[in-house]
Design an enzyme around this catalytic site. Structure first.
Site, PDB file in Angstrom:
ATOM      1  N   SER A   1       0.848  -1.205   0.000  1.00  0.00           N
ATOM      2  CA  SER A   1       0.000   0.000   0.000  1.00  0.00           C
ATOM      3  C   SER A   1       0.882   1.253   0.000  1.00  0.00           C
ATOM      4  O   SER A   1       2.060   1.183   0.329  1.00  0.00           O
ATOM      5  CB  SER A   1      -0.880   0.001   1.256  1.00  0.00           C
ATOM      6  OG  SER A   1      -1.648  -1.182   1.316  1.00  0.00           O
TER       7      SER A   1
ATOM      8  N   SER B   1       2.020   5.251  -1.809  1.00  0.00           N
ATOM      9  CA  SER B   1       2.181   6.001  -3.065  1.00  0.00           C
ATOM     10  C   SER B   1       3.356   5.516  -3.913  1.00  0.00           C
ATOM     11  O   SER B   1       3.571   6.023  -5.014  1.00  0.00           O
ATOM     12  CB  SER B   1       2.371   7.488  -2.744  1.00  0.00           C
ATOM     13  OG  SER B   1       3.582   7.657  -2.005  1.00  0.00           O
ATOM     14  N   THR B   2       4.112   4.549  -3.428  1.00  0.00           N
ATOM     15  CA  THR B   2       5.232   4.026  -4.225  1.00  0.00           C
ATOM     16  C   THR B   2       4.816   2.776  -4.999  1.00  0.00           C
ATOM     17  O   THR B   2       5.236   2.557  -6.130  1.00  0.00           O
ATOM     18  CB  THR B   2       6.447   3.729  -3.316  1.00  0.00           C
ATOM     19  OG1 THR B   2       6.770   4.904  -2.570  1.00  0.00           O
ATOM     20  CG2 THR B   2       7.659   3.305  -4.122  1.00  0.00           C
TER      21      THR B   2
ATOM     22  N   LYS C   1       6.607   0.840   9.297  1.00  0.00           N
ATOM     23  CA  LYS C   1       5.537   0.834   8.298  1.00  0.00           C
ATOM     24  C   LYS C   1       4.221   1.134   9.000  1.00  0.00           C
ATOM     25  O   LYS C   1       4.121   0.990  10.220  1.00  0.00           O
ATOM     26  CB  LYS C   1       5.478  -0.528   7.587  1.00  0.00           C
ATOM     27  CG  LYS C   1       6.576  -0.669   6.538  1.00  0.00           C
ATOM     28  CD  LYS C   1       6.618  -2.036   5.880  1.00  0.00           C
ATOM     29  CE  LYS C   1       5.334  -2.376   5.155  1.00  0.00           C
ATOM     30  NZ  LYS C   1       4.874  -1.294   4.231  1.00  0.00           N
TER      31      LYS C   1
ATOM     32  N   GLU D   1      -0.309  -5.755   5.554  1.00  0.00           N
ATOM     33  CA  GLU D   1       1.026  -5.712   4.947  1.00  0.00           C
ATOM     34  C   GLU D   1       1.949  -6.727   5.611  1.00  0.00           C
ATOM     35  O   GLU D   1       2.696  -7.437   4.944  1.00  0.00           O
ATOM     36  CB  GLU D   1       1.613  -4.305   5.059  1.00  0.00           C
ATOM     37  CG  GLU D   1       0.933  -3.281   4.172  1.00  0.00           C
ATOM     38  CD  GLU D   1       1.441  -1.877   4.411  1.00  0.00           C
ATOM     39  OE1 GLU D   1       1.978  -1.594   5.502  1.00  0.00           O
ATOM     40  OE2 GLU D   1       1.315  -1.054   3.495  1.00  0.00           O
TER      41      GLU D   1
HETATM   42  O1  DER Z   1       1.692   2.220   5.395  1.00  0.00           O
HETATM   43  C1  DER Z   1       2.696   1.710   4.850  1.00  0.00           C
HETATM   44  O2  DER Z   1       3.525   1.006   5.444  1.00  0.00           O
HETATM   45  C2  DER Z   1       2.913   2.038   3.413  1.00  0.00           C
HETATM   46  O3  DER Z   1       3.764   1.106   2.845  1.00  0.00           O
HETATM   47  C3  DER Z   1       3.394   3.475   3.286  1.00  0.00           C
HETATM   48  O4  DER Z   1       3.749   4.026   4.512  1.00  0.00           O
HETATM   49  C4  DER Z   1       4.523   3.677   2.318  1.00  0.00           C
HETATM   50  O5  DER Z   1       4.516   5.034   2.063  1.00  0.00           O
HETATM   51  P1  DER Z   1       4.743   5.670   0.623  1.00  0.00           P
HETATM   52  O6  DER Z   1       3.470   6.363   0.272  1.00  0.00           O
HETATM   53  O7  DER Z   1       5.885   6.605   0.849  1.00  0.00           O
HETATM   54  O8  DER Z   1       5.060   4.565  -0.355  1.00  0.00           O
END
Ligand code: DER
Length: 231
Positions: free
Chosen positions: A30, A32-33, A99, A108
């Protein structure tokens, strides 16, 4: 932007390294990456993806899989996953991760543990020597709503006086996870942060956003267009 480009670079490199033709069950994290992870997998072509199924780590992850035209799979059917790729809020030199910035860390961690290979992708802001250096909100702790006040008290007593219930922005009241729970963000001093067991044992805690000894590799896109890989 430079940050988006570095997310894409990390994601593309990790997919090219870890998503092989023989991999058929893939966990999608999950945040934005991970959209760049899915973008790169789609680029492998319909033939490569026809026999694959993709397991989501929450609502956003499921929507990403479906909207990308990939086959959506059910975690109930796959106790073991070939590869799970996910983002992170911070990664230290030993590949320990904070995370849960997106309040998705329960599912996750399930898919991270179910995977034969768990890989993290992130932009350069997440690449730290120690956890708690660059990610300030603290350790995300998913709690059952009934217990949140009691757990808040416990976390403060454990050494996080600034622990706080995560409040929503576009909704009155607290953030509610895909599992119907609340999240407490608990900043700890560095030396404490890697001892999640005491937090996990608090009655009412569902999952702690510390992923220790799980990631096999972490890929960071850098502002200069290079990639840093921690293994
Ligand atoms: O919630 C999480 O662990 C997600 O992987 C997230 O925190 C990752 O953030 P990003 O938007 O910088 O990919």
């Amino acid at each position: 932007s430079v940050i988006e480009a570095s997310k894409r670079l990390a994601a593309y490199t990790a997919v090219d390294q870890h998503i092989k033709p023989e991999h058929s069950v893939i966990g999608i994290g999950s945040g934005s990456t991970v959209p760049y992870v899915v973008e790169r997998i789609v680029q492998q072509g319909p033939a490569a993806n026809r026999g694959r199924i993709f397991i989501p780590t929450g609502f956003q992850s499921k929507e990403l899989i479906v909207s990308s035209g990939l086959n959506l799979g059910d975690v109930d059917q796959h106790a073991t996953i070939d590869v799970t790729i996910d983002g992170a809020d911070e990664v230290d030199t030993n590949l320990n991760c904070i995370k849960g910035g997106g309040a998705c860390h329960l599912r996750e961690k399930v898919l991270a543990e179910a995977a034969l290979t768990f890989v993290v992708v992130a932009d350069y802001r997440k690449n730290s020597e120690f956890l708690g250096t660059n990610y300030d909100p603290g350790v995300p702790v998913e709690v059952v709503p009934f217990a949140y006040a009691k757990v808040l008290r416990d976390l403060k007593a454990l050494g996080s006086p600034n622990a706080a219930l995560r409040m929503a922005v576009k909704k009155a009241g607290p953030v509610v996870s895909d599992n119907g729970n609340f999240v407490i963000d608990a900043p700890f001093a560095r030396e404490y942060i890697l001892n999640p067991s005491e937090i996990k044992l608090l009655t009412g805690v569902v999952e702690v956003g510390l992923f220790c000894n799980l990631a096999k590799a972490a890929y960071f896109g850098n502002a200069d267009g290079s990639v840093t890989i921690k293994r």
